[in-house]
Design an enzyme around this catalytic site. Structure first.
Site, PDB file in Angstrom:
ATOM      1  N   LYS A 137       0.861  -1.177   0.000  1.00 12.94           N
ATOM      2  CA  LYS A 137       0.000   0.000   0.000  1.00 12.94           C
ATOM      3  C   LYS A 137       0.899   1.229   0.000  1.00 12.94           C
ATOM      4  O   LYS A 137       2.001   1.199   0.531  1.00 12.94           O
ATOM      5  CB  LYS A 137      -0.897   0.039   1.243  1.00 12.94           C
ATOM      6  CG  LYS A 137      -1.883  -1.110   1.345  1.00 12.94           C
ATOM      7  CD  LYS A 137      -2.736  -0.965   2.598  1.00 12.94           C
ATOM      8  CE  LYS A 137      -3.725  -2.111   2.719  1.00 12.94           C
ATOM      9  NZ  LYS A 137      -4.568  -1.974   3.937  1.00 12.94           N
ATOM     10  N   HIS A 140       0.585   5.804   3.893  1.00 13.99           N
ATOM     11  CA  HIS A 140      -0.560   6.619   4.293  1.00 13.99           C
ATOM     12  C   HIS A 140      -0.116   7.770   5.182  1.00 13.99           C
ATOM     13  O   HIS A 140       0.809   7.636   5.989  1.00 13.99           O
ATOM     14  CB  HIS A 140      -1.567   5.735   5.034  1.00 13.99           C
ATOM     15  CG  HIS A 140      -2.927   6.335   5.161  1.00 13.99           C
ATOM     16  ND1 HIS A 140      -3.233   7.294   6.105  1.00 13.99           N
ATOM     17  CD2 HIS A 140      -4.067   6.139   4.449  1.00 13.99           C
ATOM     18  CE1 HIS A 140      -4.502   7.642   5.986  1.00 13.99           C
ATOM     19  NE2 HIS A 140      -5.032   6.953   4.988  1.00 13.99           N
ATOM     20  N   HIS A 143       0.554   7.508   8.986  1.00 16.66           N
ATOM     21  CA  HIS A 143       1.784   6.977   9.565  1.00 16.66           C
ATOM     22  C   HIS A 143       2.824   8.068   9.814  1.00 16.66           C
ATOM     23  O   HIS A 143       3.900   7.782  10.345  1.00 16.66           O
ATOM     24  CB  HIS A 143       2.380   5.898   8.665  1.00 16.66           C
ATOM     25  CG  HIS A 143       1.578   4.621   8.647  1.00 16.66           C
ATOM     26  ND1 HIS A 143       1.615   3.705   9.667  1.00 16.66           N
ATOM     27  CD2 HIS A 143       0.702   4.128   7.735  1.00 16.66           C
ATOM     28  CE1 HIS A 143       0.807   2.702   9.387  1.00 16.66           C
ATOM     29  NE2 HIS A 143       0.243   2.930   8.222  1.00 16.66           N
TER      30      HIS A 143
END
Length: 601
Positions: A137, A140, A143
């Site tokens: 992924k 994001h 994080h």
């Protein structure tokens, strides 16, 4: 060097209190600088003196006055004044300037961190686990907090003399990879991924209306993973065959089936490579990349140990649980095994903790995650302690709140790289509009560093557990307590020192620094080691941020009112010594926070 003055005060107090000076040093603190009036330099609470064994008669105020009256002026302590339950000490300002600036000029990197006040924190090994995104992924934005907070803690521990191991514990296992694997087997193509990554990206993701501006194949592959994962989740809502296929793919992973493992390995390697590129932009690095996958094979030995110690119980549903209740009535428990025998996140965390203790021999371990995982870590530490591992008492969870309203000009932010790009582009625009901006060799890099500084300071200004609302305009302001102002102050001091680089200076004569502006700066520098101690005790960066901001405001005022150019030689040298010393402390503090100081902007 602040401890030189504390020890001088402690020597005086020891004579009148009958307590050892070593016991008194931690009780003596610097007085915060007052904007309205001249303040004392150090102080001590009389209640703390009495608790340490000091003898005195009468009520608290009588005791305070009696003790203060017994302090005799010397070359360091000029006066002791009784306050309300507190004794204030005024130091000889010439000695204050000589000692502080002398050390800062000769040993700038050791100032504060080598203080006697911090000696008990030195030595030992600290393991910090932080960032920990999920592979396959894109990184994001959520994080970001874990990444910069963990980096701060690791930097602080290292600055204070700890051996630090930085661990990135990747979410690279679990049922979500069953979904991803099943999705890629349905929608993905290895051949197209190798030969036509962009075309294949849009092919597998066209139903998501994806707009991707990346061109490198590794980034594209991450996008492919994201789109496959999104698409297969949507398919699962209407296709009953998806979930069983995902469960079967995960079982193949657990059994280490070659084809499933090869696909998983490919996504993991590509994603880690992409993450490292983003970490480099943030100035963050890791000593060890680990993940749940590394410990899945160790969970069986954990479960066997729990059974041997009669800690693991089987429920009617066939799941394996550990009772966490105080009374043993199963009113609170943690599930470690599913009914199909597969492990859970907490099972792998227990295995990871045991493995790390054996491999790294840490003295303390710190986990940095958002506050939603607080219960998880309470359960983890409870289980480790129940297993007989007393070192679990030295494991800590540093929790943080959520960021609200973070968005770019294109809309709501999802990915960290969008945040970094927005910070850089806004900062470049601000720099171009500023009339004081300097000609820079690499304006893009400067803008990025200042923009990241702004993000970090905004994040670190309050308690970590607090949620806060994000506002780009406030974050990038040049005035006030912002990262931009902090960088601007450092850059201005660098500019001043460059302009006078041909003029040698020393701290041999600091008598020109007896004005109120210079004294306020010196008094504030006395607090640096205390601030580091406070930060180390509660692992909150706001103490250091507040110190650096106050120092920036104090030195900005001094810079305006205490010119170097045109001043007598002795005055110019002394002021250059002061400004150089402040620049060093600013830079050191910024680096602990995870900020790269810029010298021009």
């Amino acid at each position: 060097m602040a401890c030189f003055f504390r020890r001088s005060v402690a020597l005086q107090l020891a004579k009148v209190c009958g307590v050892s000076e070593d016991a008194l040093i931690p009780l003596i603190s610097a007085v915060p600088v007052s904007k309205k009036k001249a303040s004392a330099d150090l102080r001590v609470s009389v209640i703390s003196l009495l608790r340490s064994g000091a003898a005195a008669d009468g009520d608290l105020q009588t005791q305070t006055q009696a003790l203060a009256n017994q302090i005799r002026p010397d070359a360091v302590v000029e006066e002791a004044v009784a306050g309300r339950g507190v004794i204030h000490f005024r130091l000889n300002k010439l000695t204050l300037a000589q000692k502080l600036l002398g050390q800062l000029l000769s040993e700038p990197d050791g100032f504060g961190v080598n203080s006697e006040l911090l000696r008990h924190l030195q030595g030992g090994r600290t393991l910090v686990e932080f960032s920990s995104p999920n592979i396959a992924k894109r990184f994001h934005a959520g994080h970001l907090r874990s990444t910069i907070i963990g980096n701060f803690i690791a930097n602080l521990k290292k600055a204070l003399g700890k051996e630090v191991i930085r661990v990135n514990y990747l979410g690279d296992w679990g049922m979500q990879f069953g979904l991803l694997g099943a999705g890629f087997e349905r929608f993905g193509s290895q051949e197209k991924l190798r030969t036509q990554p962009l075309e294949h990206l849009f092919e597998v993701g066209r139903s998501e209306r994806l707009v991707c501006v990346w061109t490198c194949s590794s980034c594209v592959c991450v996008c492919v993973c994201v789109q496959v994962y999104v698409r297969v989740n949507r398919e699962a809502d209407g296709d009953p065959s998806v979930r069983p296929a995902a469960a079967e793919f995960y079982r193949r992973l657990v059994r280490r089936e070659a084809q499933a493992l090869q696909l998983w390995t490919q996504f993991r390697e590509i994603t880690v490579l992409e993450y490292k590129r983003i970490y480099q932009r943030l100035g963050v690095d890791f000593d060890h990349y680990s993940g749940e996958s590394a410990h899945d094979g160790q969970t069986q030995s954990v479960l066997d140990e729990l059974r041997t110690k009669h800690l693991l119980k089987t429920t009617e549903k066939g799941t394996g649980v550990v009772d966490l209740s105080v009374t043993g009535d199963m009113s609170s428990y943690a599930t470690l095994v599913r009914s199909d025998g597969t492990s859970l996140y907490i099972t792998r965390d227990v295995a990871a903790a045991l493995d790390r203790k054996q491999r790294f021999g840490f003295d303390e371990m710190i986990y940095v995650t958002d506050k939603s995982q607080t219960v998880h870590f309470q359960q983890l530490f409870h289980i480790l302690t129940a297993m007989g591992h007393q070192w679990a008492e030295r494991c800590h969870h540093v929790a943080f709140g959520l960021v609200q309203g973070m968005s770019t000009r294109r809309g709501e932010v999802v990915f960290l790289e969008d945040v970094l790009e927005e910070a850089r582009s806004r900062m470049i625009n601000n720099m171009r509009q500023s009339t004081t901006s300097k000609v820079l060799e690499d304006p893009e890099q400067t803008a990025e560093r200042v923009g990241i500084s702004a993000l970090i300071i905004q994040d670190f200004k309050g308690p970590l557990m607090s949620d806060y609302k994000f506002d780009w305009d406030k974050v990038l302001q040049t005035q006030g307590d912002t990262g931009v102002f902090l960088q601007y102050t450092h850059a201005r001091l660098c500019s001043l020192l460059r302009r006078h680089a041909s003029e040698p200076y020393s701290c041999s004569d600091v008598s020109p620094l007896m004005d109120s502006r210079s004294v306020s700066v010196l008094q504030h520098l006395l607090r640096y080691d205390e601030v580091l101690l406070q930060s180390a005790n509660d692992l909150q960066p706001r103490h250091l941020v507040n110190f650096l901001m106050t120092l920036s405001h104090l030195v900005a005022s001094a810079h305006r009112e205490l010119p170097v150019k045109g001043s007598p030689a002795a005055t110019a040298q002394a002021r250059l010594c002061l400004f150089s010393s402040v620049r060093s402390v600013l830079a050191n503090g910024m680096r602990i926070l995870g900020i790269t100081p810029v010298e021009k902007m």
